[in-house]
Design a protein around this motif. Structure first.
Motif, PDB file in Angstrom:
ATOM      1  N   TYR A 168      57.689  47.067 -16.295  1.00 49.51           N
ATOM      2  CA  TYR A 168      58.085  48.793 -15.654  1.00 49.51           C
ATOM      3  C   TYR A 168      58.196  50.026 -16.870  1.00 49.51           C
ATOM      4  N   GLU A 169      59.130  49.329 -17.979  1.00 51.88           N
ATOM      5  CA  GLU A 169      59.413  50.200 -19.138  1.00 51.88           C
ATOM      6  C   GLU A 169      58.032  50.555 -19.859  1.00 51.88           C
ATOM      7  N   ALA A 170      56.863  49.768 -19.855  1.00 53.61           N
ATOM      8  CA  ALA A 170      56.510  49.717 -20.582  1.00 53.61           C
ATOM      9  C   ALA A 170      54.760  51.174 -19.704  1.00 53.61           C
ATOM     10  N   ALA A 171      55.189  50.874 -18.024  1.00 57.21           N
ATOM     11  CA  ALA A 171      54.751  52.308 -17.159  1.00 57.21           C
ATOM     12  C   ALA A 171      55.146  53.582 -17.766  1.00 57.21           C
ATOM     13  N   ARG A 172      57.057  53.292 -17.667  1.00 58.81           N
ATOM     14  CA  ARG A 172      57.568  54.365 -17.853  1.00 58.81           C
ATOM     15  C   ARG A 172      57.332  55.331 -19.023  1.00 58.81           C
ATOM     16  N   ASP A 224      54.583  55.388 -20.751  1.00 55.57           N
ATOM     17  CA  ASP A 224      53.161  55.993 -20.675  1.00 55.57           C
ATOM     18  C   ASP A 224      53.676  57.271 -19.647  1.00 55.57           C
ATOM     19  N   GLY A 225      54.893  57.613 -19.172  1.00 54.74           N
ATOM     20  CA  GLY A 225      54.838  58.964 -18.661  1.00 54.74           C
ATOM     21  C   GLY A 225      53.871  58.671 -16.500  1.00 54.74           C
ATOM     22  N   ALA A 226      54.036  57.244 -16.100  1.00 52.87           N
ATOM     23  CA  ALA A 226      53.550  57.233 -14.937  1.00 52.87           C
ATOM     24  C   ALA A 226      54.714  56.655 -13.764  1.00 52.87           C
ATOM     25  N   SER A 227      54.489  57.728 -13.223  1.00 54.96           N
ATOM     26  CA  SER A 227      55.535  58.465 -11.662  1.00 54.96           C
ATOM     27  C   SER A 227      55.743  56.925 -10.828  1.00 54.96           C
ATOM     28  N   ALA A 228      56.533  56.856 -10.536  1.00 57.01           N
ATOM     29  CA  ALA A 228      57.611  55.738  -9.006  1.00 57.01           C
ATOM     30  C   ALA A 228      56.166  55.971  -8.558  1.00 57.01           C
ATOM     31  N   PRO A 229      55.784  56.402  -7.577  1.00 50.36           N
ATOM     32  CA  PRO A 229      54.355  55.939  -6.747  1.00 50.36           C
ATOM     33  C   PRO A 229      53.312  55.435  -7.411  1.00 50.36           C
ATOM     34  N   VAL A 230      52.945  56.140  -8.894  1.00 48.45           N
ATOM     35  CA  VAL A 230      52.073  54.964  -9.777  1.00 48.45           C
ATOM     36  C   VAL A 230      52.696  53.499 -10.162  1.00 48.45           C
ATOM     37  N   ILE A 231      53.917  53.753 -10.568  1.00 50.42           N
ATOM     38  CA  ILE A 231      54.267  52.142 -10.635  1.00 50.42           C
ATOM     39  C   ILE A 231      53.850  51.249  -9.088  1.00 50.42           C
TER      40      ILE A 231
END
Length: 465
Positions: A350-354, A356-363
């Motif tokens: 989750y931390e790596a995705a955030r 990279d700028g990923a939104s909640a729906p994308v995560i």
């Protein structure tokens, strides 16, 4: 040289469990081959008296059984009886007396038992030949030939697993395999309400029951296909509605902004703590014609004072009502399972995705959902299988009703399993019940295996480790 030695060791294995029966017959001497006919001969001639006598005793018991009872049981198994129960008038007593006839059900059962014992005897014959071959190899190499004392000691050491598994396997054969084979064979007979032993005989009919069930033009077929359709619709709806809503509930409770997580979990788990049949019977009372729901609707003026919503008497509404009530029972289980999975997803993902700028729906779409589906797929298959055979929900809520004359002793909400119950317990059509049981097994086995083999849980087992 190393390859040659490995092959040599493999072909000269010294343990019976390591030598196949084909190898024993092909490479064994005359005594080893004769051990297939005279159990334990190879062991007795090589001074393994205890082991040989055990094999020989098993053969003697088998042939004694066959001579005294078994051959007759096989003959009766083929005919299922020829003499029907008779009725004669006793003039002296002024009453009718019944003369005993053949019992087709017992003939079928005794035949199955005899066949199972024959298969076991063949297995013991193979064990005898393999044991004789092992002893032959030991003797040719000048190695020590185990005595009866060595055999007893081996049961406590390297063969302990065999001794421990003997009793459970015997129990499986007696209480599972024999009844299962017996019930399968009933599907190929005329054992129905018109052929009830000992008063009447039933006979072999081959695949006639399957043709009638699956064909067209009969009332039985006109019942089977709609019931099968509703069974599959119910299984899919019950499985995925509970999964999706349980997943949403778990996500809401586990989100960071939710307070009192333990309290909310406790509230929803309360429905799990209550026995399922209590919940279902309560719901049946609540939604019946004069239940609290209809009373409230009358008081609010939504329906007339003499009217009631047909929750269980209208076919379409009854099916919708059953699916909705099932949510109350199924969602908490999915919530608990999903909660455990959510809490074990690595926070680093989750931390790596955030970062990279990923939104909640994308995560959710890229991390959370794939992880949950990967872990829950076997559970979903199990739930689907359980829902196809979910007897409690249908039987306790609607009883399979509303009944209809268009079906053969089935209601509009009957599943295959509840219809099977009606056919066997109420109508005594055991052959038709056995046919349905076989068809349900084929459907479940096919769907489960095909689905599981195409999932990530099977193809890439270590993907989320």
């Amino acid at each position: 040289m190393g390859v040659f030695q490995k092959k040599k060791l493999k072909t000269t294995s010294l343990k019976p469990s390591e030598a196949g029966i084909g190898e024993a017959i092909a490479k064994g001497n005359a005594v080893t081959k004769l051990s297939l006919i005279v159990f334990g001969l190879g062991n007795i001639l090589n001074k393994q008296i205890g082991r040989g006598l055990i094999f020989l005793a098993a053969e003697i018991v088998y042939f004694y059984y066959m001579i005294s009872f078994g051959f007759g049981a096989i003959g009766n198994f083929i005919t299922l009886g020829t003499k029907e129960q008779g009725q004669t008038y006793n003039e002296a007593l002024g009453i009718y007396e019944y003369t005993a006839g053949d019992n087709s059900m017992l003939f079928l059962l005794y035949g199955v038992i005899t066949i199972v014992l024959t298969v076991a005897a063949v297995g013991i014959a193979c064990m005898s030949a393999k044991s004789a071959y092992c002893t032959q190899l030991r003797k040719e190499k000048g190695m020590h030939i185990p005595s009866f004392k060595d055999d007893v000691l081996s049961v406590r050491e390297e063969n302990l697993h065999t001794a421990m598994m003997a009793l459970p396997i015997l129990g499986i054969v007696i209480f599972t395999i024999v009844p299962l084979v017996f019930m399968i064979l009933i599907a190929f007979t005329s054992y129905d309400h018109e052929h009830q032993p000992p008063g009447n005989l039933f006979t072999w009919v081959g695949f006639d029951n399957f043709k009638t069930m699956l064909g067209q033009g009969s009332k039985l077929a006109a019942t089977f296909w709609p019931v099968l359709q509703w069974t599959l619709i119910w299984a899919v709806a019950a499985t995925f509605s509970c999964f999706i809503l349980g997943l949403i509930l778990a996500l809401l409770i586990n989100r960071k902004g939710t307070r009192f997580k333990g309290f909310w979990r406790f509230m929803f788990v309360l429905s799990v703590a209550v026995p399922q049949f209590v919940s279902l019977l309560s719901m049946r009372t609540i939604f019946n014609a004069n239940g609290p729901v209809n009373v409230i609707l009358r008081q609010l003026g939504i329906i007339g004072m003499t009217e009631s919503v047909p929750f269980f008497t209208d076919p379409t509404l009854a099916k919708i009502t059953i699916i909705c009530i099932n949510l109350w029972i199924g969602i908490p289980f999915t919530m608990l399972s999903t909660t455990g999975i959510l809490q074990n997803i690595p926070a680093d993902l989750y931390e790596a995705a955030r970062i990279d700028g990923a939104s909640a729906p994308v995560i959710f779409r890229k991390i959370t959902l794939p992880y949950i589906v990967f872990v829950m797929t076997p559970n979903l298959i199990t739930s689907f299988t359980g829902n196809i055979n979910n007897f409690n929900v249908i039987f306790l809520l609607s009883g399979g009703g509303p009944d209809t004359l268009d079906y053969y002793y089935a209601g509009k909400t009957d599943l295959l399993v509840t219809w099977l119950y009606r056919l066997t317990i109420t109508q005594k059509d055991y052959n038709l019940g056995a046919v349905i049981g076989i068809l349900v097994f084929i459907i479940l086995a096919t769907l489960s295996l095909l689905t599981y083999r195409h999932t990530g849980s099977y193809k890439d087992e270590g993907a989320f480790q």
